[in-house]
Scaffold this motif. Sequence first.
Motif, mmCIF file in Angstrom:
data_model
loop_
_atom_site.group_PDB
_atom_site.id
_atom_site.type_symbol
_atom_site.label_atom_id
_atom_site.label_comp_id
_atom_site.label_asym_id
_atom_site.label_seq_id
_atom_site.Cartn_x
_atom_site.Cartn_y
_atom_site.Cartn_z
ATOM 1 N N UNK A 164 76.337 2.153 31.634
ATOM 2 C CA UNK A 164 77.457 2.666 30.388
ATOM 3 C C UNK A 164 78.826 3.129 31.849
ATOM 4 N N UNK A 165 78.507 3.011 32.837
ATOM 5 C CA UNK A 165 79.507 3.495 34.058
ATOM 6 C C UNK A 165 80.019 1.810 33.724
ATOM 7 N N UNK A 166 79.001 0.689 33.998
ATOM 8 C CA UNK A 166 79.739 -0.710 33.917
ATOM 9 C C UNK A 166 80.593 -1.097 32.600
ATOM 10 N N UNK A 167 80.399 -0.655 31.717
ATOM 11 C CA UNK A 167 81.419 -0.765 30.382
ATOM 12 C C UNK A 167 82.384 -0.116 31.034
ATOM 13 N N UNK A 168 82.353 0.797 31.038
ATOM 14 C CA UNK A 168 83.808 2.235 31.587
ATOM 15 C C UNK A 168 84.541 2.154 32.924
ATOM 16 N N UNK A 169 83.959 0.905 33.655
ATOM 17 C CA UNK A 169 84.276 0.257 35.082
ATOM 18 C C UNK A 169 85.118 -1.076 33.459
ATOM 19 N N UNK A 170 84.833 -1.546 33.042
ATOM 20 C CA UNK A 170 84.999 -3.060 33.138
ATOM 21 C C UNK A 170 86.202 -2.248 31.043
ATOM 22 N N UNK A 171 85.588 -1.927 31.243
ATOM 23 C CA UNK A 171 87.515 -1.383 30.102
ATOM 24 C C UNK A 171 88.465 -0.846 31.117
ATOM 25 N N UNK A 172 88.144 0.131 31.931
ATOM 26 C CA UNK A 172 89.789 0.260 33.042
ATOM 27 C C UNK A 172 89.774 -1.070 33.798
ATOM 28 N N UNK A 173 88.791 -1.961 33.583
ATOM 29 C CA UNK A 173 89.226 -3.474 34.645
ATOM 30 C C UNK A 173 90.561 -3.750 33.105
ATOM 31 N N UNK A 174 89.989 -3.869 32.136
ATOM 32 C CA UNK A 174 90.825 -4.397 31.147
ATOM 33 C C UNK A 174 92.277 -4.234 31.328
ATOM 34 N N UNK A 175 91.975 -2.660 30.799
ATOM 35 C CA UNK A 175 93.577 -1.845 30.559
ATOM 36 C C UNK A 175 94.291 -2.249 31.561
ATOM 37 N N UNK A 176 93.865 -2.064 32.940
ATOM 38 C CA UNK A 176 94.266 -2.386 34.486
ATOM 39 C C UNK A 176 95.052 -4.167 34.480
ATOM 40 N N UNK A 177 94.500 -4.698 34.124
ATOM 41 C CA UNK A 177 94.797 -5.428 33.930
ATOM 42 C C UNK A 177 95.388 -6.401 32.813
ATOM 43 N N UNK A 178 95.905 -5.188 31.526
ATOM 44 C CA UNK A 178 97.329 -5.581 31.329
ATOM 45 C C UNK A 178 97.959 -4.721 31.100
ATOM 46 N N UNK A 179 97.697 -4.096 32.223
ATOM 47 C CA UNK A 179 99.244 -2.501 32.575
ATOM 48 C C UNK A 179 99.565 -4.366 33.842
ATOM 49 N N UNK A 180 98.555 -5.054 34.509
ATOM 50 C CA UNK A 180 99.536 -5.592 35.415
ATOM 51 C C UNK A 180 100.134 -6.826 34.908
#
Length: 194
Positions: free
Chosen positions: A38-54
């Motif tokens: 669950x933590x890995x999935x949440x981290x991946x979702x946050x990573x994708x959101x941050x990549x989109x924001x970047x």
Amino acid sequence: MKILSRDFTVKEKILLLLLCLVLIGLAYYQFIDKPVRASIAQANAEKQALELELQTVQSKIVQLEKMQSEIDTLTNSGKVSIMPSYNNSKEVNELLNKVLGRLGYAITFSNVTRSGDQIRRNISLRFTAPSYATMERVLDQLAKSEYRCLIGNVSCSQNNSRDGGTSVTVNLTATFYETMVGGTADPGLPAANQ
């Protein structure tokens, strides 16, 4: 009283061992594996959101750098137009009289329009020039004037005179931009549209 009065058989020991292994496996799955996934999935979702924001920020940076480059180019060329404060009608009249000079011309002023702090002064202009070169000079002086001006709806027609000469009649619209920053509202100014 003895609860376990006998020794476990090999079969029972194997079953107990299997039961312990299953319990350890379930405990591992429930308390370690599941939360980590669950933590890995949440981290991946946050990573994708941050990549989109970047990517969004990088595209804004590219756009801002392009705009800064255009500003620098205009500044270095010495052809920077200003957006004067409202009411700049006197200066616009002087500019038009200076640019059009002795040409035959007619100017029609429309009501000014307002959008927030930006004021648009729309005019319709008709003039007759003795040649295309004169017409181009007039349009160039209007477009490159010190006041921010947008020329549109230009139409030209060539006139032949009886003596064999030609002239050019030009109809156009022009919008001069002004700002309310530092300006004083008067009764001729409409209310601000937001």
